[in-house]
Design a protein around this motif. Structure first.
Motif, PDB file in Angstrom:
ATOM      1  N   THR A   1     -24.574 -25.290  -5.557  1.00  0.00           N
ATOM      2  CA  THR A   1     -23.469 -25.499  -6.485  1.00  0.00           C
ATOM      3  C   THR A   1     -23.989 -25.925  -7.853  1.00  0.00           C
ATOM      4  N   ILE A   2     -23.481 -25.303  -8.892  1.00  0.00           N
ATOM      5  CA  ILE A   2     -23.772 -25.761 -10.241  1.00  0.00           C
ATOM      6  C   ILE A   2     -22.449 -25.966 -10.954  1.00  0.00           C
ATOM      7  N   ARG A   3     -22.195 -27.190 -11.367  1.00  0.00           N
ATOM      8  CA  ARG A   3     -20.950 -27.488 -12.074  1.00  0.00           C
ATOM      9  C   ARG A   3     -21.260 -27.891 -13.497  1.00  0.00           C
ATOM     10  N   VAL A   4     -20.533 -27.309 -14.419  1.00  0.00           N
ATOM     11  CA  VAL A   4     -20.667 -27.697 -15.820  1.00  0.00           C
ATOM     12  C   VAL A   4     -19.368 -28.362 -16.232  1.00  0.00           C
TER      13      VAL A   4
ATOM     14  N   SER B   1     -16.138 -16.274 -20.555  1.00  0.00           N
ATOM     15  CA  SER B   1     -15.905 -16.613 -21.954  1.00  0.00           C
ATOM     16  C   SER B   1     -15.679 -18.119 -22.116  1.00  0.00           C
ATOM     17  N   GLU B   2     -15.026 -18.736 -21.100  1.00  0.00           N
ATOM     18  CA  GLU B   2     -14.879 -20.186 -21.109  1.00  0.00           C
ATOM     19  C   GLU B   2     -16.261 -20.841 -21.081  1.00  0.00           C
ATOM     20  N   PHE B   3     -17.093 -20.296 -20.198  1.00  0.00           N
ATOM     21  CA  PHE B   3     -18.421 -20.852 -19.963  1.00  0.00           C
ATOM     22  C   PHE B   3     -19.258 -20.879 -21.235  1.00  0.00           C
ATOM     23  N   THR B   4     -19.234 -19.758 -21.994  1.00  0.00           N
ATOM     24  CA  THR B   4     -20.089 -19.688 -23.168  1.00  0.00           C
ATOM     25  C   THR B   4     -19.646 -20.658 -24.266  1.00  0.00           C
ATOM     26  N   LYS B   5     -18.390 -21.115 -24.186  1.00  0.00           N
ATOM     27  CA  LYS B   5     -17.963 -22.112 -25.168  1.00  0.00           C
ATOM     28  C   LYS B   5     -18.595 -23.462 -24.873  1.00  0.00           C
TER      29      LYS B   5
ATOM     30  N   LEU C   1     -18.177 -16.857 -33.001  1.00  0.00           N
ATOM     31  CA  LEU C   1     -16.809 -17.109 -33.457  1.00  0.00           C
ATOM     32  C   LEU C   1     -15.964 -15.851 -33.322  1.00  0.00           C
ATOM     33  N   ARG C   2     -16.583 -14.707 -33.666  1.00  0.00           N
ATOM     34  CA  ARG C   2     -15.872 -13.441 -33.582  1.00  0.00           C
ATOM     35  C   ARG C   2     -15.524 -13.127 -32.128  1.00  0.00           C
ATOM     36  N   ALA C   3     -16.485 -13.356 -31.255  1.00  0.00           N
ATOM     37  CA  ALA C   3     -16.268 -13.039 -29.840  1.00  0.00           C
ATOM     38  C   ALA C   3     -15.136 -13.877 -29.256  1.00  0.00           C
ATOM     39  N   HIS C   4     -15.018 -15.107 -29.728  1.00  0.00           N
ATOM     40  CA  HIS C   4     -13.976 -15.975 -29.195  1.00  0.00           C
ATOM     41  C   HIS C   4     -12.733 -15.983 -30.073  1.00  0.00           C
ATOM     42  N   LYS C   5     -12.729 -15.112 -31.084  1.00  0.00           N
ATOM     43  CA  LYS C   5     -11.580 -14.987 -31.991  1.00  0.00           C
ATOM     44  C   LYS C   5     -11.151 -16.340 -32.551  1.00  0.00           C
ATOM     45  N   ILE C   6     -12.127 -17.042 -33.114  1.00  0.00           N
ATOM     46  CA  ILE C   6     -11.831 -18.342 -33.707  1.00  0.00           C
ATOM     47  C   ILE C   6     -11.774 -18.183 -35.221  1.00  0.00           C
ATOM     48  N   GLY C   7     -10.631 -18.469 -35.807  1.00  0.00           N
ATOM     49  CA  GLY C   7     -10.493 -18.455 -37.261  1.00  0.00           C
ATOM     50  C   GLY C   7     -10.433 -17.063 -37.863  1.00  0.00           C
ATOM     51  N   THR C   8     -10.097 -17.028 -39.147  1.00  0.00           N
ATOM     52  CA  THR C   8     -10.101 -15.769 -39.881  1.00  0.00           C
ATOM     53  C   THR C   8     -11.518 -15.480 -40.326  1.00  0.00           C
TER      54      THR C   8
ATOM     55  N   LEU D   1     -20.316 -22.840 -31.633  1.00  0.00           N
ATOM     56  CA  LEU D   1     -19.108 -23.110 -30.856  1.00  0.00           C
ATOM     57  C   LEU D   1     -19.014 -24.569 -30.429  1.00  0.00           C
ATOM     58  N   GLN D   2     -19.884 -25.397 -30.973  1.00  0.00           N
ATOM     59  CA  GLN D   2     -19.954 -26.800 -30.578  1.00  0.00           C
ATOM     60  C   GLN D   2     -19.975 -26.966 -29.060  1.00  0.00           C
ATOM     61  N   PRO D   3     -21.016 -26.428 -28.437  1.00  0.00           N
ATOM     62  CA  PRO D   3     -21.101 -26.506 -26.978  1.00  0.00           C
ATOM     63  C   PRO D   3     -21.384 -27.944 -26.531  1.00  0.00           C
ATOM     64  N   HIS D   4     -21.064 -28.221 -25.273  1.00  0.00           N
ATOM     65  CA  HIS D   4     -21.357 -29.555 -24.751  1.00  0.00           C
ATOM     66  C   HIS D   4     -22.773 -29.631 -24.224  1.00  0.00           C
TER      67      HIS D   4
END
Lengths: 337, 331
Positions: free
Chosen positions: B77-80, B91-95, B122-129, B174-177
C-alpha cells in the motif's frame, strides 16, 4: 596584496633540485570549432607532471580539464584542435606528433582510463583478450606469455579469480570490476603516465574507496605517474600529492593537496571548498559562488573569474592576472595576492 | 519540525511494499526468473519533512520512487495524503506529488521554450487564464533565481544548473505537497549543486512541502534532510534522524558507507592499511540477512531474516536498525 612575489615565467613552481619533469605542458592552447567560428577551450596553460607523482586536476564541467588531457593522449575529437603551445615528453613535442609516434606511446608509455568503463570495453570480446591486446600491439612479450601476464595484471588490479574473469564478457561484471579491468588494461605495459579521467565518478562510494586504493597501490608499486581528473576535492584529497585548479580554460591555482584544502589562495578555489556540504554546515545556507561558469562562446575577461569574484576590481577586467609564487610550490594567478 | 508531542500528519505512507521483475536471462530458451527488488519496504514521510533515502546503485532507491509515482506495479500500500491513488485519479495525484530527476536535459522538451514547459502543468489542470498562467510562470522563474526573459529560451541555451532549476520550478508550479527528488544534484558540479540545495531550502521556507530526497551521497542527505533511511538490496537497513545516522550509525552497512565517504582529513599514507575491518567477502546464504555476504559481524543469528528494531529510548525519534548482532549488544 603586494606585487613583489609576482613571477611570470613558466615552470617556476618546481623546486630546483628535481630532475626534468616527465611531461611538460607549455603554453598549451586548444581551440574549438563551433558553428563556423573558433573559440578557445583551453587558454595558454603551463604545467609539469613529475615522475611518480599523483597530480590532481580539479574544476567544474567545461573548464578544460578533460580536453587538456585528451590533447596529451592525442585523442582530441575533430572539433577541437591544438592552436599553440607544446606538450613535451622526453624533449619531444607531442603537440604535432604523427599517428605513428602516437601509436608507439599510447598504451605503452601513456595510458588512460575513463569515467564509464562499460563504454570503453568491447562488449563482444572476452576480458582476457581485450586486456592482452595492448601487449600484443606493442610487441611486449611472446604470444605464449600473454595469457600469464593478463592473469597477473588482473590479479594486480585486486580482482578475485582472475582466470575466471579473463574468460568473461564485460556485461557479466559489475561497474567496479569493469573499472578494475580498465586499470589492468591500462597498466599492463607499465606505462610511465596514467591519465585517469573521473575514474570513480560513476561508481558507488564503497567501490570508489577500493578503486582509489588500487590506483594508489599501482602508483607506489610501479612508480607510475598519475594525472587524476576529478570535480570532487574530497576524492582528490584521498589520492593526490599536488593539485591544479582549473577554471574556464585556465589554471588558477597550483599547490600541494594539503595547502589547497587548508590554505587556498584564489577566490575560486575558496568558493569551491566552501560550497561542499559538510557536517558542520547542516541547515545553514551553503555559501555558493554567484553566477555561472562562462561558456566557451561567451567573451571572457582577462581574469576568467573576474565576473564572479568578490574581490575583483577594474584591473581584473583589464589585465591578465600575474602568476604569484606563494612559496612551497604554491602558485596562483590573481592580482590581489 | 521534530516536535514529538503533536500527532503527525503524514503526507506519504508506504506500507509493506514489495516489487518484482522478470529477468529473461540470456538466450531464447532461458527460463524467466522472478527477481525481487523492493522487499517489504515501509516508511512514512511527515508533513513539511525532508526525508532522505540513501544507498548504492541497484539497492532499489529509484524503484521505490517509481512505485510511489505509480510508474511501476508493486505489492503493498502506498498512500499519499491518506489517499490511495489508483490510475483513475491520475490528475488528482499529479497535483499532490511531483518529481525532479537526475538529468534535467532529458526531462525538458528540447523543442519547447522554458515558459511553455513551466506552463504545462497549469494548462493540463486548466488552472487560470493564459495571462494568469504566464504571470505564475514569471513569479516562479523569479523564485528559482532566473528572470522572466528565460521564459522564451530553449533548454539548450541554459546551463545544467539552470535547467535543473527549471525542472524544480516546473515541479513546484502546482504547489505539490510532496516532491520526489531522485539524484537531483548528482549530475551537477559541486558549486552548482550547492545552489540547488540552497534553492530547496529557500523554497521550503516560503511554501511548505515535503520531499523524498534520493541520493547516493550521504553528505548531501545529511545536509538537507531531517530523517534518513539507508537501503541495501531492497531492504531498509537503518532509519533515523540525520544526526542518528551520521553520528550514531549502528548497522554495519551504514558504517561501511560512512567510512567510504572521502573526507578532508589527511589520508593515511599506507595504501594497504584499511584500518578497522568493515567489509569481508563470504558466500551469500538464501534467507539470511542481505548484508551477510559482506558483514564482518555475521554469525548464526544472521541466517534468518532480521527485523527492524527501534533502539531509540522511549519518547525520542525512532532509530530503526535491521541487525540482530548490533541490536543485541544494546539490550
Amino acid at each position: 596584496m603586494t606585487d613583489t612575489g609576482a613571477v611570470r615565467s613558466a615552470g617556476t613552481d618546481k623546486t630546483a633540485d628535481t630532475a626534468r619533469p616527465l611531461l611538460e605542458i607549455r603554453n598549451l592552447t586548444i581551440g574549438i570549432h563551433e558553428g563556423g567560428a573558433v573559440y578557445t577551450a583551453v587558454d595558454g596553460i603551463d604545467y609539469d607532471v613529475h615522475e611518480g607523482e599523483i597530480l590532481g586536476v580539479v574544476g567544474e564541467s567545461g573548464c578544460g580539464k578533460t580536453v587538456t588531457n585528451l590533447a596529451i593522449m592525442g585523442l582530441l575529437p575533430e572539433v577541437l584542435f591544438i592552436q599553440g603551445g607544446q606538450i613535451l615528453y622526453n624533449g619531444q613535442d607531442l603537440a604535432g606528433a604523427d599517428e605513428e609516434t602516437r601509436r608507439k606511446i599510447n598504451g605503452d608509455e601513456f595510458s588512460m582510463i575513463y569515467q564509464e568503463p562499460l563504454t570503453s570495453l568491447n562488449p563482444l570480446i572476452k576480458i582476457g583478450k581485450q586486456v592482452g591486446e595492448t601487449l600484443s600491439a606493442h610487441d611486449k612479450c611472446p604470444a605464449s606469455e600473454i595469457e600469464g601476464r593478463v592473469i597477473q595484471a588482473l590479479a594486480d588490479a585486486d580482482l578475485a579469480e582472475p582466470e575466471k574473469i579473463a574468460d568473461m564478457y564485460p556485461h557479466q561484471l559489475s561497474g567496479g570490476m569493469r573499472q578494475r579491468v580498465m586499470i589492468a588494461m591500462a597498466t599492463i605495459c607499465r606505462p610511465k603516465l596514467l591519465i585517469a579521467d573521473e575514474p570513480t565518478t560513476a561508481l558507488d562510494v564503497t567501490v570508489q574507496a577500493q578503486v582509489l586504493r588500487l590506483l594508489k597501490k599501482i602508483n607506489r608499486k610501479y612508480g607510475t605517474a598519475i594525472i587524476f581528473i576529478s570535480h570532487d576535492l574530497a576524492v582528490i584529497n584521498q589520492i593526490c600529492d599536488r593539485v591544479i585548479v582549473m577554471y574556464a580554460g585556465k589554471i588558477v591555482e597550483t599547490a600541494p593537496t594539503r595547502t589547497i584544502l587548508t590554505n587556498p589562495a584564489h577566490e575560486y578555489t575558496k568558493g569551491l571548498i566552501r560550497s561542499i556540504p559538510t557536517m558542520e554546515r547542516k541547515g545553514a545556507d551553503l555559501p555558493c559562488i554567484p553566477g555561472h561558469v562562462p561558456s566557451t562562446e561567451e567573451k571572457r575577461e582577462p581574469c576568467p573569474f573576474a565576473d564572479r569574484c568578490p574581490v575583483a576590481d577594474r584591473i581584473c577586467h583589464e589585465q591578465e592576472p600575474p602568476l604569484k609564487d606563494l612559496g612551497d610550490a604554491h602558485t596562483a594567478f590573481c592580482h590581489y595576492l | 519540525m521534530n516536535n514529538t508531542s503533536a500527532p503527525y500528519k503524514n503526507i506519504l505512507e508506504v506500507e509493506h511494499v514489495s516489487n518484482f521483475y522478470y529477468d529473461n536471462g540470456l538466450g531464447i530458451f532461458a527460463k524467466r526468473k522472478k527477481k525481487q527488488v523492493l522487499d517489504d519496504v515501509s516508511l512514512t514521510i511527515r508533513d513539511d519533512e525532508f526525508f532522505g533515502l540513501v544507498g548504492e546503485s541497484g539497492c532499489g532507491k529509484t524503484t521505490l520512487a517509481a512505485a510511489i509515482l505509480g510508474m511501476i506495479p508493486y505489492e503493498g500500500t502506498i498512500r499519499v495524503g491518506g489517499k490511495e491513488y489508483s490510475k483513475t485519479s491520475r490528475s488528482e495525484f499529479t497535483k499532490v506529488v511531483q518529481a525532479v530527476f537526475q538529468d534535467p536535459l532529458s526531462s525538458l522538451n528540447p523543442r519547447k521554450t522554458i515558459g511553455y514547459t513551466m506552463r504545462e502543468p497549469l494548462r493540463a489542470h486548466k488552472i487560470g487564464t493564459k495571462q494568469e498562467q504566464i504571470e505564475a510562470v514569471n513569479v516562479m522563474l523569479e523564485k528559482i533565481g532566473l528572470d522572466a526573459s528565460y521564459a522564451d529560451r530553449y533548454p539548450r541555451e541554459l546551463s545544467g544548473g539552470q535547467r535543473q532549476r527549471v525542472c524544480i520550478g516546473a515541479a513546484l508550479m502546482l504547489q505539490p505537497h510532496l516532491v520526489i527528488a531522485d539524484e537531483a544534484t548528482s549530475a551537477l558540479d559541486v558549486s552548482v549543486g550547492a545552489q540547488i540545495l540552497n534553492l530547496f531550502n529557500e523554497i521550503d521556507a516560503g511554501a511548505d512541502f515535503s520531499m523524498l530526497f534520493i541520493s547516493h551521497n550521504l553528505n548531501v542527505e545529511y545536509y538537507l534532510c531531517d530523517r534518513i533511511a539507508v537501503m541495501y538490496r531492497g531492504w531498509i537497513v537503518e532509519q533515523g534522524t540525520a544526526e542518528a545516522i551520521y553520528s550514531h550509525a549502528k548497522h554495519p552497512y551504514t558504517k561501511l558507507l560512512l567510512a567510504a565517504i572521502p573526507d578532508f582529513n589527511p589520508p593515511k599514507d599506507d595504501a594497504d592499511d584499511e584500518g578497522e575491518v568493515l567489509e569481508v567477502a563470504r558466500a551469500d546464504v538464501p534467507g539470511a540477512c542481505r548484508f551477510y555476504h559482506r558483514c564482518p559481524h555475521a554469525c548464526d543469528k544472521c541466517l534468518t531474516r532480521p527485523e527492524l528494531v527501534n533502539i531509540a529510548p522511549a519518547g525520542e525519534e525512532e532509530h530503526l536498525v535491521r541487525c540482530p548482532v548490533m541490536t543485541e549488544n544494546l539490550k
